[in-house]
Write an enzyme that holds these catalytic residues in place. Structure first.
Site, mmCIF file in Angstrom:
data_model
loop_
_atom_site.group_PDB
_atom_site.id
_atom_site.type_symbol
_atom_site.label_atom_id
_atom_site.label_comp_id
_atom_site.label_asym_id
_atom_site.label_seq_id
_atom_site.Cartn_x
_atom_site.Cartn_y
_atom_site.Cartn_z
ATOM 1 N N HIS A 91 -25.649 -40.281 53.759
ATOM 2 C CA HIS A 91 -24.613 -40.194 52.728
ATOM 3 C C HIS A 91 -23.375 -41.027 53.076
ATOM 4 O O HIS A 91 -22.550 -41.310 52.205
ATOM 5 C CB HIS A 91 -24.213 -38.733 52.459
ATOM 6 C CG HIS A 91 -23.322 -38.121 53.473
ATOM 7 N ND1 HIS A 91 -23.728 -37.116 54.316
ATOM 8 C CD2 HIS A 91 -22.027 -38.354 53.770
ATOM 9 C CE1 HIS A 91 -22.716 -36.761 55.100
ATOM 10 N NE2 HIS A 91 -21.673 -37.513 54.783
ATOM 11 N N ASP A 147 -30.896 -36.391 54.782
ATOM 12 C CA ASP A 147 -29.634 -37.103 55.002
ATOM 13 C C ASP A 147 -29.620 -37.713 56.403
ATOM 14 O O ASP A 147 -28.961 -37.222 57.321
ATOM 15 C CB ASP A 147 -28.472 -36.116 54.818
ATOM 16 C CG ASP A 147 -27.121 -36.804 54.776
ATOM 17 O OD1 ASP A 147 -27.087 -38.047 54.720
ATOM 18 O OD2 ASP A 147 -26.099 -36.083 54.801
ATOM 19 N N SER A 193 -19.071 -36.683 59.417
ATOM 20 C CA SER A 193 -20.419 -36.996 58.954
ATOM 21 C C SER A 193 -21.122 -37.993 59.862
ATOM 22 O O SER A 193 -20.538 -38.977 60.306
ATOM 23 C CB SER A 193 -20.353 -37.578 57.545
ATOM 24 O OG SER A 193 -19.895 -36.616 56.643
#
Length: 255
Positions: A64, A110, A205
């Site tokens: 992502h 992801d 992330s």
């Protein structure tokens, strides 16, 4: 450590793209020369996501992170302080290999690999085997660069925090309470953000969830970018479910 069937997914996916900067909540600065496997994934020389070295020339991160187009992608390895980078030895050009099943709405699968332009001399972190399952209440570590609270200032030095894993049943229940009928993606691990003030935030992330000295998860998303914990559990991609893909990427990507 970070973004998502309904309006919930759209809101979270948008939050993913906006929350760049690496946030560790209730953490501490890591000692110099520790966590050398940590990577800063950068666009035009600026950190936007974390990552970690798993082979001499491969960094693992979250898919992502690249929903928003990146024009000049590099990785920095070998420093805990992003204000102190040796451009010649620490910065690497990369080629990107995103998992074919990645869904930028639900954030299923992801995971992305980045192939470095040259091998690194840094020791990679170990990965789990495909049969490994992390027990609930296992104390793990998550690390990242940037903000130390929601809407806070960014920091240049790597920070870490301990978080405990949470069983999927509890994790699903708490997410369903927060958003009616919400169903978590498959192949995830839940840890931190629930029953504690500690956790990751979207800016982390791509960074690793480290348990028993192995990278078992990748920071994926939380609820709407809200890092005022306790909240619902943070969500990580379960690396054990992607070991075959990591080992044989040429069947799926040209890197």
């Amino acid at each position: 450590m970070f973004r998502l069937h309904t309006l919930l997914f759209i809101v979270l996916a948008c939050s993913v793209q906006k929350a760049l900067g690496g946030e560790i909540i209730e953490g501490k600065e890591v000692p110099p020369n520790s966590l050398q496997f940590m990577a800063s994934v950068q666009n035009n020389g600026k950190h936007f996501c974390g990552g970690f070295l798993i082979k001499k020339d491969i960094v693992l991160t979250a898919a992502h992170c690249f929903i928003e187009k990146r024009s000049n992608l590099t990785v920095v390895l070998g420093t805990h302080d992003l204000s102190n980078i040796n451009e010649r030895t620490m910065r690497y050009n990369v080629k990107k290999c995103e998992h074919a099943d990645f869904n930028n709405t639900s954030l299923a699968s992801d995971i992305t690999m980045l192939k470095l332009s040259r091998p690194s001399k840094i020791k990679p972190i170990k990965l789990p085997n495909k049969k490994m399952k992390i027990k609930k209440n296992t104390t793990c570590l998550v690390a990242g660069w940037g903000k130390i609270k929601s809407q806070g200032r960014k920091v240049a030095k790597l920070r870490e925090v301990d978080v405990a894993t949470i069983d999927r049943r509890t994790c699903q229940r708490e997410w369903a309470k927060a958003k009616k009928d919400y169903v978590l993606p498959a192949n995830i691990i839940c840890a931190g953000g629930y029953g504690t003030k500690k956790g990751a935030c979207q800016g982390d992330s791509g960074g690793p969830l480290v348990c028993n000295k192995m990278a078992v998860g990748i920071v994926s998303f939380n609820l709407r970018g809200n890092c005022l914990y306790p909240n619902v559990p943070n969500i990580y991609t379960d690396i054990s479910k992607f070991v075959a893909w990591i080992d044989y990427p040429k069947k799926r990507c040209q890197i």
